[in-house]
Design a protein around this motif. Structure first.
Motif, PDB file in Angstrom:
ATOM      1  N   PRO A 137      34.661  39.584  42.850  1.00  0.00           N
ATOM      2  CA  PRO A 137      35.562  39.897  43.965  1.00  0.00           C
ATOM      3  C   PRO A 137      34.831  40.291  45.252  1.00  0.00           C
ATOM      4  CG  PRO A 137      35.660  41.618  42.285  1.00  0.00           C
ATOM      5  CD  PRO A 137      34.830  40.502  41.727  1.00  0.00           C
TER       6      PRO A 137
ATOM      7  N   PHE B 250      37.531  36.001  50.704  1.00  0.00           N
ATOM      8  CA  PHE B 250      37.265  36.687  49.447  1.00  0.00           C
ATOM      9  C   PHE B 250      38.333  36.302  48.430  1.00  0.00           C
ATOM     10  CE2 PHE B 250      35.061  39.500  52.467  1.00  0.00           C
ATOM     11  CZ  PHE B 250      33.825  39.529  51.854  1.00  0.00           C
TER      12      PHE B 250
ATOM     13  N   GLN C 180      40.388  37.860  46.687  1.00  0.00           N
ATOM     14  CA  GLN C 180      41.685  38.525  46.857  1.00  0.00           C
ATOM     15  C   GLN C 180      42.573  37.838  47.881  1.00  0.00           C
ATOM     16  OE1 GLN C 180      41.889  42.645  47.695  1.00  0.00           O
ATOM     17  NE2 GLN C 180      41.826  43.156  45.532  1.00  0.00           N
ATOM     18  N   GLN C 181      41.963  37.073  48.776  1.00  0.00           N
ATOM     19  CA  GLN C 181      42.740  36.417  49.832  1.00  0.00           C
ATOM     20  C   GLN C 181      43.131  35.002  49.448  1.00  0.00           C
ATOM     21  OE1 GLN C 181      39.368  37.084  52.428  1.00  0.00           O
ATOM     22  NE2 GLN C 181      40.565  38.460  53.710  1.00  0.00           N
TER      23      GLN C 181
ATOM     24  N   SER D 146      45.159  32.156  46.720  1.00  0.00           N
ATOM     25  CA  SER D 146      46.219  31.990  45.719  1.00  0.00           C
ATOM     26  C   SER D 146      45.585  31.692  44.362  1.00  0.00           C
ATOM     27  CB  SER D 146      47.123  30.835  46.129  1.00  0.00           C
ATOM     28  OG  SER D 146      46.407  29.618  46.017  1.00  0.00           O
TER      29      SER D 146
END
Lengths: 267, 283
Positions: free
Chosen positions: A98, A140, A142-143, A145
């Motif tokens: 991550p 990153f 987390q950004q 889909s």
């Protein structure tokens, strides 16, 4: 003059008499009871079965994350003793790093090998392009889909030049539309790179759509129930008559066993 | 390979909505943050005036003392215009002890968290030593390090060490095991695993530890500087107590509060920069 002897083909992957027992609390759970399997280079094989049939355990043993209780896995006739760069796992929950952006995730494998920066960048660009994420290289995880994350995960193992792609229900957490497009992309990548794929799923349709061979596994303890070649021509059409015939056939093999077992449990 | 539109992350649209109300929201925040301490100061003032106590100074008297402590020219005593020397002395000890705690706590925490052998060997001892209050070490530390700044650094180190160690261990142990598996299959092992996977994965938790530890470090500097050092904010407070100069005591307290606050903001800024991949870990 003698004919030059046909070069004996080296076996790509063999699973020989592999069993696996887990200790959970005080009880022993037999996850795999004597599994034999051999897979040729370039094949696309699906492992299918109800949950608890040990298909993920088998995949993790091939990856080297787990040691078999007995038996052995050979890759190019060399025993597998632990995780290695020749096998790349694509997890259902992605397992991307991550704190690294997309580019750094993909270049992680090449960077471990100590390649020159320029060469690492070339490889990374190539695989970024292959999975269509050039525009998201600096994002990153987390950004992204779910579908994009799984693309990164696939690119990450391919950039590492793995020869055997191990996929553990990789599209299980995705919505139907994303899953469909990723299935097609995966077939494209498989055709282009010639990588060998072992793909765990519990969707019969997915297995028939993707694979050359469907290996049906059953639980209690996990073992191979049937090994079915899928001779349908590619590209395959899920609504075609012959496709549905194959799908029905495999579904029957799966459910008849489940029903048999359930009846036994009731009795 | 076309990208399916439904796959575009929703996050892309979100920031614009936030930006529109950015300024008023910020002003509101500052006003709210100031209102409460201001009310406390007003209450403090009236309580002192109403009770007529001579033990506690009014906020104004503290303000005068603060001015004198910074610029001098009012009381013209031993404390006039000396803030810098005291502040620098305390900062040296606080950051010295804090840095030492990081230098030992983080690597040790990574090892204890990741290597079972080291955990089995060290964890019981460390757990046994942990409940001992840092202040209980004061007599021993004065014997080991003498009556001076080194004793203060040692106490600050002790106080900052455990929050850093425990949070680092916790951070390592809560890393998703699949990340280690993924790294291993991509050819990462040994010490590279520590640098490239264990440390960054534990970073959010380590920063929690740093913030806690930094707070303890400032708490312990007062105790540390009770050991008879001539300079430092702790010694100023102790002097104020001996001289019954409560205005001086409160001035020292405020300076410590402000210095600690500023450093904490700096740690948070560093945290937000290093953990920019994880918005929910932003302080």
């Amino acid at each position: 003059m003698d004919e030059p002897a046909a070069k004996p083909r080296r076996q790509f992957l063999t699973v020989r008499d592999v069993t696996k027992r887990f200790q959970i609390g005080g009880t022993t759970v037999e996850a795999l009871g004597r599994v034999n399997l051999s897979i040729d280079k370039g094949e696309f094989v699906c492992l299918i079965g109800a949950s608890g049939c040990g298909k993920s355990t088998l995949l993790r043993i091939i990856a080297g994350f787990e040691q078999p209780t007995s038996g052995q896995v050979d890759l190019y006739e060399q025993p597998v003793t632990g995780p290695g760069s020749d096998r790349g796992m694509v997890f259902q929950d992605y397992a991307l790093f991550p704190w690294m952006n997309v580019r750094d995730n993909i270049s992680f494998g090449p960077r471990q090998k100590g390649m020159a920066k320029k060469y690492v960048a070339e490889i990374t660009d190539e695989y970024l392009h292959m999975v269509g994420l050039e525009k998201f290289a600096d994002r990153f995880p987390q950004q992204l889909s779910g579908g994009m994350k799984q693309r990164v995960a696939i690119a990450r193992v391919l950039a590492n030049e793995c020869e055997l792609l191990l996929m553990d229900e990789p599209f299980g957490a995705l919505d139907a539309i994303t899953r469909e497009s990723l299935q097609l992309e995966l077939l494209e990548i498989w055709a282009r790179t010639g990588v060998t794929v072992i793909f765990v799923t519990h969707s019969v349709e997915e297995a028939v759509l993707l694979s050359d061979r469907v290996v049906v596994m059953t639980a209690g303890p996990g073992r191979v129930e049937a090994d079915i070649a899928i001779d349908l021509e590619r590209p395959r059409e899920v609504s075609a008559i012959d496709f549905n015939q194959v799908r029905r056939d495999i579904t029957q093999r799966l459910t008849s066993h489940v029903v048999r077992r359930d009846l036994k449990a009731v009795a | 390979m076309a990208t399916i539109p439904s796959e575009l992350p929703a996050a892309a649209a979100a920031p614009s909505a936030l930006r529109r109300s950015w300024l008023p929201e910020r002003v509101r925040g500052v006003l709210l943050a100031i209102a409460f301490p201001l009310a406390l100061v007003v209450i403090w003032h009236y309580l002192v005036v109403m009770t007529g106590t001579r033990l506690v100074p009014t906020p104004y008297q503290v303000g005068v003392m603060m001015w004198d402590f910074i610029f001098g020219g009012i009381h013209d005593d031993a404390f006039s215009g000396t803030i810098l020397s005291h502040l620098l002395a305390s900062m040296q000890r606080v950051y010295g002890g804090f840095a030492l705690a990081i230098a030992i706590g983080v690597p040790l925490g990574l090892l204890i968290g990741k290597v079972p052998l080291i955990r089995q060997m060290l964890d019981p001892t460390l757990s046994l030593l942990r409940p001992i209050p840092v202040t209980a070490w004061l007599p021993l530390s004065m014997i080991f390090f003498g009556l001076g700044p080194r004793s203060a650094v040692f106490l600050v180190f002790l106080g900052a060490f455990y929050p850093i160690l425990l949070n680092t261990i916790f951070g390592v142990r809560s890393v998703d095991i699949r990340l280690f598996e993924a790294a291993a299959m991509l050819g990462c092992d040994g010490s590279r695993m520590f640098r490239q996977i264990v440390l960054p994965a534990a970073m959010p938790s380590i920063f929690n530890g740093l913030r806690l530890a930094h707070g303890f470090a400032w708490i312990l500097i007062v105790v540390g500087e009770m050991t008879g050092v001539p300079t430092g904010l702790g010694s100023v407070i102790m002097d104020g107590r001996t001289l019954s100069r409560t205005d001086l005591v409160i001035t020292g307290m405020i300076v410590i509060g402000v210095a600690g606050f500023i450093t904490d903001r700096m740690i948070v800024a560093l945290n937000n920069r290093i953990l920019r991949w994880s918005p929910q870990h932003h302080g």
